[in-house]
Design a protein around this motif. Structure first.
Motif, mmCIF file in Angstrom:
data_model
loop_
_atom_site.group_PDB
_atom_site.id
_atom_site.type_symbol
_atom_site.label_atom_id
_atom_site.label_comp_id
_atom_site.label_asym_id
_atom_site.label_seq_id
_atom_site.Cartn_x
_atom_site.Cartn_y
_atom_site.Cartn_z
ATOM 1 N N ARG A 44 -3.726 -1.748 -3.760
ATOM 2 C CA ARG A 44 -4.224 -1.578 -2.389
ATOM 3 C C ARG A 44 -3.163 -0.941 -1.492
ATOM 4 O O ARG A 44 -3.446 -0.037 -0.719
ATOM 5 N N PHE A 45 -1.932 -1.425 -1.619
ATOM 6 C CA PHE A 45 -0.856 -0.919 -0.742
ATOM 7 C C PHE A 45 -0.623 0.570 -1.006
ATOM 8 O O PHE A 45 -0.562 1.392 -0.085
ATOM 9 N N ASN A 46 -0.483 0.925 -2.285
ATOM 10 C CA ASN A 46 -0.207 2.325 -2.624
ATOM 11 C C ASN A 46 -1.356 3.229 -2.200
ATOM 12 O O ASN A 46 -1.145 4.372 -1.795
ATOM 13 N N ASP A 47 -2.551 2.682 -2.304
ATOM 14 C CA ASP A 47 -3.717 3.474 -1.920
ATOM 15 C C ASP A 47 -3.727 3.711 -0.403
ATOM 16 O O ASP A 47 -4.006 4.801 0.072
ATOM 17 N N ARG A 48 -3.374 2.655 0.319
ATOM 18 C CA ARG A 48 -3.433 2.740 1.778
ATOM 19 C C ARG A 48 -2.244 3.510 2.366
ATOM 20 O O ARG A 48 -2.379 4.255 3.319
ATOM 21 N N PHE A 49 -1.059 3.288 1.789
ATOM 22 C CA PHE A 49 0.166 3.805 2.430
ATOM 23 C C PHE A 49 0.915 4.843 1.589
ATOM 24 O O PHE A 49 2.000 5.264 1.965
ATOM 25 N N GLY A 50 0.377 5.215 0.432
ATOM 26 C CA GLY A 50 1.096 6.147 -0.446
ATOM 27 C C GLY A 50 1.933 5.367 -1.451
ATOM 28 O O GLY A 50 2.245 4.188 -1.259
ATOM 29 N N GLU A 51 2.320 6.076 -2.538
ATOM 30 C CA GLU A 51 3.039 5.431 -3.648
ATOM 31 C C GLU A 51 4.303 4.749 -3.142
ATOM 32 O O GLU A 51 5.241 5.429 -2.708
ATOM 33 N N THR A 52 4.340 3.447 -3.237
ATOM 34 C CA THR A 52 5.488 2.697 -2.723
ATOM 35 C C THR A 52 6.019 1.720 -3.767
ATOM 36 O O THR A 52 7.226 1.604 -3.957
ATOM 37 N N PHE A 53 5.104 1.029 -4.446
ATOM 38 C CA PHE A 53 5.528 -0.023 -5.383
ATOM 39 C C PHE A 53 5.176 0.350 -6.825
ATOM 40 O O PHE A 53 4.186 1.039 -7.069
ATOM 41 N N VAL A 54 5.974 -0.172 -7.748
ATOM 42 C CA VAL A 54 5.698 -0.028 -9.187
ATOM 43 C C VAL A 54 4.669 -1.090 -9.582
ATOM 44 O O VAL A 54 4.740 -2.233 -9.114
ATOM 45 N N LEU A 55 3.731 -0.709 -10.452
ATOM 46 C CA LEU A 55 2.702 -1.644 -10.916
ATOM 47 C C LEU A 55 3.276 -2.522 -12.042
ATOM 48 O O LEU A 55 3.620 -2.006 -13.105
ATOM 49 N N PRO A 56 3.425 -3.832 -11.812
ATOM 50 C CA PRO A 56 4.034 -4.685 -12.850
ATOM 51 C C PRO A 56 3.009 -5.141 -13.888
ATOM 52 O O PRO A 56 1.819 -5.211 -13.594
ATOM 53 N N ASN A 57 3.490 -5.459 -15.065
ATOM 54 C CA ASN A 57 2.633 -6.031 -16.116
ATOM 55 C C ASN A 57 3.113 -7.425 -16.481
ATOM 56 O O ASN A 57 4.327 -7.649 -16.595
ATOM 57 N N PRO A 58 2.193 -8.347 -16.735
ATOM 58 C CA PRO A 58 2.630 -9.655 -17.232
ATOM 59 C C PRO A 58 3.108 -9.511 -18.673
ATOM 60 O O PRO A 58 2.611 -8.665 -19.404
ATOM 61 N N LEU A 59 4.086 -10.308 -19.051
ATOM 62 C CA LEU A 59 4.548 -10.336 -20.442
ATOM 63 C C LEU A 59 4.378 -11.781 -20.907
ATOM 64 O O LEU A 59 5.183 -12.653 -20.559
#
Ligand code: TYM
Length: 356
Positions: free
Chosen positions: A193-208
């Protein structure tokens, strides 16, 4: 390594222009290895579930990843704490992380409240998180229980602070037990949501999350998970051999006699899983080894295995606890090392949102 339900690493995101065409944000830090971040609450001495589901992986994989570990004392505030006890538990948890083999030179360990960017980013993320998302969080439902009206707002927005922890370090992988899966999913929703609203800002994390050991069950009731808040069913990493012996002897099994990995027999399944994880033996090897033997022999061997695993950890822990000033110094150094990264990400988010 066997993992469950984890997507492969997302490619590192490149810097984009904000939707509003606002100022360029500071560049994300280049990485040599995937970034791992995880946290643990200093609400009591960790138990065997924390160790098998999370801590031992953190120690084992610290060279494989660029790891950061956090003692999340702000999360602990979501339920009432005795301040003096919390301060003590924070130090002893840090000692335990070192005692299980995390080397703070390779993988910084720090206290969440010593890096103020965590609380600051959490506020910003609260403002892009829907109430509907939070309403679906299982952990809030189970922790607040019947007391929903009197539970703290902090308990409700707990997963947003957890998302801030993860996102501040451009984290690729979040090694956790199964109970944290939904929280990491929420962090992913927030990023999207954030990246969509404000542009690429955060890395998408994956659970391990590992197939085995991701959900160690309570010794006294194998239908619920081992948890710090239910000490009767938990085996703590500082338990003395005599306590371990007593807890394993009393652990719930069933009226059958055979030792097998049958999920329909949750008591023995849980104990046999613990045996397998600590011994490194396969299910088939364990079933064969205990063929024709009963619970008494199995429990005696399991007790020996747990005592042998914990003995060196307890010894290192006792040594570390003898020098609290050194521990505090290590934790401050950890915070000093990670703070610049956290602040760079916070500034990126602030710039994207138009408040910097
Ligand atoms: P916490 O402190 O409850 O637990 C620490 C880690 O131990 C795992 N765990 C278990 N694994 C297997 N079986 C069990 N019975 C068991 N009980 C606990 C947890 O899944 C966790 O990995 N919200 C987190 C702390 C946190 C965090 C973060 C984690 C705050 N910020 C950012 C990752 C990333 C928690 O309360 O963990």
């Amino acid at each position: 390594m066997a993992t469950k339900g984890n997507a492969t690493l997302e490619p590192a995101k490149t810097e984009g222009k904000t939707k509003s065409g606002a100022q360029a944000k500071p560049a994300k830090e280049p990485k040599q290895k995937p970034r791992v971040f995880s946290g643990i609450q200093p609400t009591s001495i960790p138990h065997l579930g924390n160790y098998l589901g999370a801590m031992r992986h953190w120690a084992a994989e610290q060279d494989h990843y660029d790891s950061i570990f956090c003692v999340v004392n702000l999360h602990a505030q979501t339920v009432p704490q005795d301040p003096a006890e919390l301060r003590q538990n924070t130090l002893s948890l840090a000692a335990m992380l070192l005692a299980v083999g995390i080397d703070p030179q390779r993988a910084p360990i720090f206290i969440q409240s010593q890096v103020s960017a965590h609380a600051e980013l959490a506020w910003l993320l609260n403002c892009v998180t829907s109430l509907g998302w939070l309403n679906r969080m299982h952990q809030f439902k189970s922790k607040a229980g019947e007391e929903r009206e009197s539970a703290s707002a902090g308990l409700y927005t707990y997963p947003v602070l957890m998302a801030a922890d993860i996102l501040l370090y451009d984290t690729d992988l979040v090694p956790v037990g199964d109970d944290q899966r939904q929280h990491v999913e929420l962090a992913r929703n927030i990023v999207e949501r954030f990246n969509d609203r404000f542009g690429e800002t955060f890395v998408l994390p994956n659970p391990l999350i590992r197939e085995e050991g991701a959900r160690i069950m309570a010794l006294d009731d194998p239908t619920r998970k081992m948890s710090k808040s239910e000490p009767n069913g938990a085996l703590f990493l500082t338990d003395a051999p005599s306590v371990i012996k007593k807890k394993i002897a009393r652990a719930t099994t069933d009226s059958e006699r055979t030792i097998e990995f049958n999920p329909n027999r949750p008591g023995i399944f849980n104990l046999a899983t613990i045996y397998s994880l600590l011994s490194g033996q396969s299910k088939a090897e364990i079933e064969e080894h205990f063929a024709g033997k009963g619970y008494k022999e199995f429990k005696a061997e399991l007790t020996e295995l747990i005592v042998a695993t914990l003995q060196p950890i307890q010894q290192r822990y006792a040594e570390l606890m003898n020098d609290p000033a050194q521990l505090e110094g290590l934790l401050r150094q950890g915070a000093d090392r990670v703070r610049p990264r956290a602040e760079a990400t916070l500034h990126r988010a602030q710039t994207a949102m138009g408040i910097r």
